[in-house]
Design an enzyme around this catalytic site. Structure first.
Site, short mmCIF file in Angstrom:
data_model
loop_
_atom_site.label_atom_id
_atom_site.label_comp_id
_atom_site.label_asym_id
_atom_site.label_seq_id
_atom_site.Cartn_x
_atom_site.Cartn_y
_atom_site.Cartn_z
N THR A 101 -7.76 -10.27 5.14
CA THR A 101 -7.20 -9.00 5.63
C THR A 101 -7.97 -7.84 5.01
O THR A 101 -8.40 -7.93 3.85
CB THR A 101 -5.71 -8.91 5.22
OG1 THR A 101 -5.01 -10.00 5.83
CG2 THR A 101 -5.08 -7.60 5.68
N SER A 137 -10.39 -3.90 5.68
CA SER A 137 -11.40 -3.26 6.52
C SER A 137 -12.69 -4.08 6.57
O SER A 137 -13.38 -4.11 7.60
CB SER A 137 -11.70 -1.85 5.99
OG SER A 137 -12.07 -1.90 4.62
N THR A 138 -13.04 -4.77 5.48
CA THR A 138 -14.25 -5.60 5.49
C THR A 138 -14.04 -6.81 6.39
O THR A 138 -14.92 -7.18 7.18
CB THR A 138 -14.62 -6.03 4.06
OG1 THR A 138 -14.49 -4.91 3.18
CG2 THR A 138 -16.05 -6.56 3.99
N ALA A 163 -12.01 -8.15 -1.32
CA ALA A 163 -11.35 -8.02 -2.62
C ALA A 163 -11.31 -6.54 -3.00
O ALA A 163 -12.12 -5.75 -2.52
CB ALA A 163 -12.11 -8.80 -3.69
N ASP A 164 -10.37 -6.21 -3.84
CA ASP A 164 -10.31 -4.84 -4.38
C ASP A 164 -11.16 -4.74 -5.64
O ASP A 164 -11.74 -3.69 -5.91
CB ASP A 164 -8.85 -4.46 -4.66
CG ASP A 164 -8.05 -4.45 -3.37
OD1 ASP A 164 -8.43 -3.71 -2.45
OD2 ASP A 164 -7.08 -5.22 -3.27
N GLY A 184 -4.88 -7.46 -2.56
CA GLY A 184 -3.56 -6.99 -2.16
C GLY A 184 -3.47 -5.49 -1.94
O GLY A 184 -2.39 -4.96 -1.72
N GLY A 185 -4.64 -4.83 -1.96
CA GLY A 185 -4.64 -3.40 -1.64
C GLY A 185 -4.03 -3.14 -0.27
O GLY A 185 -3.39 -2.12 -0.04
N GLY A 186 -4.21 -4.10 0.63
CA GLY A 186 -3.62 -3.98 1.97
C GLY A 186 -2.23 -4.61 2.04
O GLY A 186 -1.62 -4.63 3.13
N GLU A 222 -2.48 -14.24 1.76
CA GLU A 222 -3.89 -14.48 1.38
C GLU A 222 -3.97 -15.61 0.36
O GLU A 222 -4.83 -16.49 0.44
CB GLU A 222 -4.51 -13.20 0.80
CG GLU A 222 -4.71 -12.11 1.84
CD GLU A 222 -5.17 -10.79 1.28
OE1 GLU A 222 -5.68 -9.97 2.05
OE2 GLU A 222 -5.02 -10.56 0.06
C1 5RP Z 1 -5.72 -6.95 1.46
C2 5RP Z 1 -6.80 -7.32 0.52
C3 5RP Z 1 -8.18 -6.88 0.85
O1 5RP Z 1 -9.03 -7.97 0.78
C4 5RP Z 1 -8.63 -5.84 -0.12
O2 5RP Z 1 -7.66 -4.81 -0.17
C5 5RP Z 1 -10.00 -5.27 0.24
O3 5RP Z 1 -9.87 -4.51 1.39
P1 5RP Z 1 -11.08 -3.73 2.05
O4 5RP Z 1 -11.97 -4.75 2.67
O5 5RP Z 1 -10.41 -2.84 3.08
O6 5RP Z 1 -11.77 -2.93 0.98
O7 5RP Z 1 -6.60 -7.94 -0.48
O8 5RP Z 1 -4.46 -7.33 0.99
#
Ligand code: 5RP
Length: 227
Positions: free
Chosen positions: A31, A33-34, A88-89, A100-102, A108
């Protein structure tokens, strides 16, 4: 290159990484944007996967919009998925991550747990020496939120903050813990999960990444976890 271009470079590199593993298989999809860029690229890649297990409703919608068949984890006969691709964050040199930023950390972690290979895709800003600058997300049962916050502050010396207004795909709340410098991610991951009311936390140390595709200004660096 801006951050979006780097994310796209990592997403495209993941296609080549999974091509042989994914053909005819069900793969795990994370999950963020990447990963959204990975899903879009996968759809046009010609890689003929049988389907995807998604770690969130958001990714499921995106996969479905591209006509990629969705498979529920409990429909899988095999005990494992060949590969799981996620962002990953933060990621440290031992391939431990904060995720878990999203807000999708629990699903996950479940999908990652059954995958043989975890491929982490991210831009260079996510690589850190020590995890903790990014607030660590913890999914909690709503009725336990306040008490879990007190316990986290006592146990981890961090400052928990309620992600107010956000509800996870599982109907729960998120506390984001700031002020941590995580020198022992495996222990903290386990300790936080022992608090009554915690569903899971966003440390991925017991199941870290196997392969990192890190997009930098000079190209995508591929590395594998040692040991
Ligand atoms: C979502 C996540 C994402 O992998 C994490 O937040 C990175 O997100 P992005 O690709 O938008 O930087 O753990 O729960």
């Amino acid at each position: 290159m801006n951050q979006d271009a780097l994310k796209k470079a990592a997403a495209l590199a993941a296609l080549e990484e999974i091509r042989a593993l994914a053909s005819g298989a069900v793969i795990g999809v994370g999950t963020g944007s990447t990963v959204n860029l990975f899903i879009d690229a996968l759809a046009g890649s010609g890689i003929n996967i049988r389907g995807a297990v998604s770690s969130s409703e958001a990714s499921a919608q995106r996969l479905a919009a591209h006509g990629i068949p969705l498979v529920r984890l409990d429909e899988i006969e095999a005990e494992t998925l060949p590969v799981y691709v996620d962002g990953a964050d933060e990621i440290d040199p031992g391939f431990n991550m904060i995720k878990g930023g999203g807000g999708a950390l629990t699903r996950e972690k479940i999908v990652a747990a059954v995958a043989r290979r975890f491929i982490c895709i991210c831009d260079a800003s996510k690589k850190v020496a020590t995890l903790g600058r990014f607030p660590l997300p913890v999914e909690v049962i709503p009725m336990a939120r306040v008490q879990v916050g007190h316990e986290i502050a006592r146990l981890a010396s961090g400052i928990p903050r309620w992600r107010e207004g956000f509800v996870t795909d599982n109907g729960n709340h998120i506390l984001d813990i700031s002020g941590l410098a995580i020198t022992d991610p495996r222990t903290l991951e386990s300790d936080l999960n022992q608090i009554a009311g915690v569903v899971t936390n966003g440390l991925f140390a017991r199941r870290g990444a196997d392969v990192l595709l890190l997009a930098t200004a000079s190209g995508v660096e591929r590395s594998e976890r040692s040991g």
